[in-house]
Design a protein around this motif. Structure first.
Motif, short mmCIF file in Angstrom:
data_model
loop_
_atom_site.label_atom_id
_atom_site.label_comp_id
_atom_site.label_asym_id
_atom_site.label_seq_id
_atom_site.Cartn_x
_atom_site.Cartn_y
_atom_site.Cartn_z
N VAL A 180 0.81 -1.22 0.00
CA VAL A 180 0.00 0.00 0.00
C VAL A 180 0.84 1.28 0.00
CG1 VAL A 180 -1.60 1.39 1.40
CG2 VAL A 180 -2.12 -0.99 0.89
N PRO A 181 1.88 1.42 0.84
CA PRO A 181 2.68 2.65 0.78
C PRO A 181 3.30 2.88 -0.61
CG PRO A 181 3.16 1.43 2.78
CD PRO A 181 2.34 0.53 1.92
N ARG A 182 3.76 1.81 -1.25
CA ARG A 182 4.36 1.94 -2.58
C ARG A 182 3.31 2.35 -3.62
NH1 ARG A 182 7.03 -1.92 0.24
NH2 ARG A 182 9.29 -2.11 -0.02
N LEU A 183 2.13 1.74 -3.55
CA LEU A 183 1.07 2.08 -4.49
C LEU A 183 0.57 3.50 -4.27
CD1 LEU A 183 -0.95 -1.28 -4.42
CD2 LEU A 183 0.44 -0.40 -6.31
N GLU A 184 0.50 3.94 -3.03
CA GLU A 184 0.07 5.31 -2.75
C GLU A 184 1.07 6.31 -3.31
OE1 GLU A 184 -2.61 4.97 1.33
OE2 GLU A 184 -0.45 5.24 1.48
N ARG A 185 2.37 6.01 -3.20
CA ARG A 185 3.38 6.92 -3.78
C ARG A 185 3.27 6.94 -5.30
NH1 ARG A 185 6.70 4.72 0.42
NH2 ARG A 185 7.56 3.17 -1.02
N PHE A 186 2.96 5.78 -5.88
CA PHE A 186 2.80 5.71 -7.34
C PHE A 186 1.60 6.54 -7.79
CE2 PHE A 186 0.65 3.65 -10.93
CZ PHE A 186 1.64 3.77 -11.90
N LEU A 187 0.47 6.40 -7.08
CA LEU A 187 -0.74 7.13 -7.45
C LEU A 187 -0.64 8.62 -7.17
CD1 LEU A 187 -3.42 4.59 -6.15
CD2 LEU A 187 -2.87 5.10 -8.53
N ALA A 188 0.29 9.01 -6.29
CA ALA A 188 0.46 10.44 -5.97
C ALA A 188 0.87 11.24 -7.20
CB ALA A 188 1.48 10.62 -4.86
N GLY A 189 1.43 10.58 -8.20
CA GLY A 189 1.83 11.27 -9.41
C GLY A 189 0.70 11.49 -10.39
N TYR A 190 -0.51 11.05 -10.03
CA TYR A 190 -1.68 11.19 -10.91
C TYR A 190 -2.74 12.04 -10.21
CZ TYR A 190 0.44 7.42 -13.61
OH TYR A 190 1.30 6.66 -14.36
N PRO A 191 -3.65 12.63 -10.98
CA PRO A 191 -4.71 13.46 -10.36
C PRO A 191 -5.79 12.61 -9.69
CG PRO A 191 -5.04 13.35 -12.74
CD PRO A 191 -3.72 12.66 -12.46
N VAL A 192 -5.38 11.90 -8.65
CA VAL A 192 -6.30 11.05 -7.89
C VAL A 192 -6.39 11.58 -6.46
CG1 VAL A 192 -6.74 8.72 -7.04
CG2 VAL A 192 -5.66 9.04 -9.28
N PRO A 193 -7.60 11.84 -5.95
CA PRO A 193 -7.72 12.30 -4.56
C PRO A 193 -7.05 11.32 -3.60
CG PRO A 193 -9.82 12.49 -5.71
CD PRO A 193 -8.90 11.74 -6.62
N ALA A 194 -6.47 11.85 -2.53
CA ALA A 194 -5.71 11.02 -1.59
C ALA A 194 -6.55 9.89 -1.01
CB ALA A 194 -5.14 11.89 -0.47
N LEU A 200 -7.95 2.57 -3.51
CA LEU A 200 -7.46 1.82 -4.66
C LEU A 200 -6.21 1.02 -4.30
CD1 LEU A 200 -7.90 4.46 -7.51
CD2 LEU A 200 -9.23 2.38 -7.16
N ALA A 201 -5.34 1.61 -3.50
CA ALA A 201 -4.10 0.94 -3.12
C ALA A 201 -4.38 -0.30 -2.27
CB ALA A 201 -3.19 1.90 -2.36
N VAL A 202 -5.29 -0.17 -1.32
CA VAL A 202 -5.63 -1.30 -0.45
C VAL A 202 -6.28 -2.42 -1.27
CG1 VAL A 202 -7.11 -2.07 1.44
CG2 VAL A 202 -5.83 0.06 1.65
N ALA A 203 -7.24 -2.06 -2.11
CA ALA A 203 -7.94 -3.07 -2.93
C ALA A 203 -6.97 -3.77 -3.88
CB ALA A 203 -9.06 -2.41 -3.71
N THR A 204 -6.07 -3.00 -4.48
CA THR A 204 -5.11 -3.58 -5.42
C THR A 204 -4.13 -4.51 -4.70
OG1 THR A 204 -5.26 -1.62 -6.83
CG2 THR A 204 -3.36 -3.07 -7.16
N ALA A 205 -3.61 -4.06 -3.56
CA ALA A 205 -2.65 -4.88 -2.81
C ALA A 205 -3.29 -6.20 -2.37
CB ALA A 205 -2.16 -4.10 -1.59
N ALA A 206 -4.49 -6.12 -1.82
CA ALA A 206 -5.17 -7.36 -1.38
C ALA A 206 -5.48 -8.25 -2.57
CB ALA A 206 -6.47 -6.99 -0.65
N GLY A 207 -5.89 -7.67 -3.68
CA GLY A 207 -6.19 -8.47 -4.87
C GLY A 207 -4.96 -9.19 -5.43
N ILE A 208 -3.83 -8.48 -5.44
CA ILE A 208 -2.58 -9.10 -5.95
C ILE A 208 -2.17 -10.27 -5.08
CG2 ILE A 208 -0.10 -8.70 -6.24
CD1 ILE A 208 -0.81 -5.84 -7.10
#
Length: 214
Positions: A180-194, A200-208
């Protein structure tokens, strides 16, 4: 699968098992009063993990929508118990120490009522350790909490290691800690609300983490 016509209750369990049975029946009897049986069965499934009363059509709808996990008791249920107790204590003006002690007792009672399901035990152990750490002013470590819950479940029964519930629960939580911390840093570069980025990060991490097991 067992198919039988007449069923007769012959006696009751004693000890901790009997206490668990009585707690469960007490909760079942107080859920969703004043609604039809279909709705009561749904509430029992969400609160107690009892999905036996749900019709096959409703089960298929949950599967098709990807919401089957709502019918499984999880750590979120234990978190709701703690949050509810602490909120009630705050409204009533109860001392924080007493509120924490009440939260511990209620989580223990909830685990006893729903049974030793890995996801609930993991969350309950983590919650209890977090409360105890706060009471004695000790630092909290989420990895330590998770691993103590894992050790406890394996001490109760090493066969839990082969249980899909155990594998999915701990894999998902470990992935949340790591990814999750890595995915949040990745998404920080896009216009996505925190907030949305965290979801999204939690759902993606658990899904992977759980996809190979599924």
């Amino acid at each position: 699968m067992l198919s039988a016509r007449p069923v007769q209750l012959d006696g009751q369990r004693g000890g901790l098992g009997g206490l668990s049975d009585r707690l469960r029946e007490s909760i079942r009897g107080s859920l969703a009063l004043g609604v039809d049986e279909k709705q009561r069965s749904l509430v029992r499934g969400i609160v107690l993990g009892e999905d036996e009363g749900l019709g096959e059509e409703l089960r298929d709808q949950f599967r098709a929508s990807g919401l089957c996990h709502l019918l499984a008791v999880s750590g979120q249920n234990a978190a709701h118990v703690v949050a509810g107790v602490l909120l009630l204590a705050r409204v009533l003006g109860v001392l924080r120490v007493l509120a924490m002690a009440a939260a511990l007792a209620c989580v223990g009672g909830y685990v006893a009522a729903v049974g030793w399901q890995p996801s609930v035990v993991r969350a309950a152990v983590a919650g209890m350790l977090a409360v105890l750490a706060w009471l004695v002013a000790r630092p909290r470590d989420r990895w330590y909490f998770m691993l103590v819950g894992c050790a406890f479940l394996l001490a109760v029964s090493p066969y839990n290691l082969a249980d899909p519930d155990f594998q999915l629960s701990f894999a998902a939580v470990a992935a949340v800690f790591v990814l999750v911390p890595r995915l949040e840093r990745f998404l920080a570069g896009y216009p996505v609300p925190a907030r949305l980025g965290s979801i999204l990060a939690v759902a993606t991490a658990a899904g992977i983490a759980t996809a190979p097991l599924l």
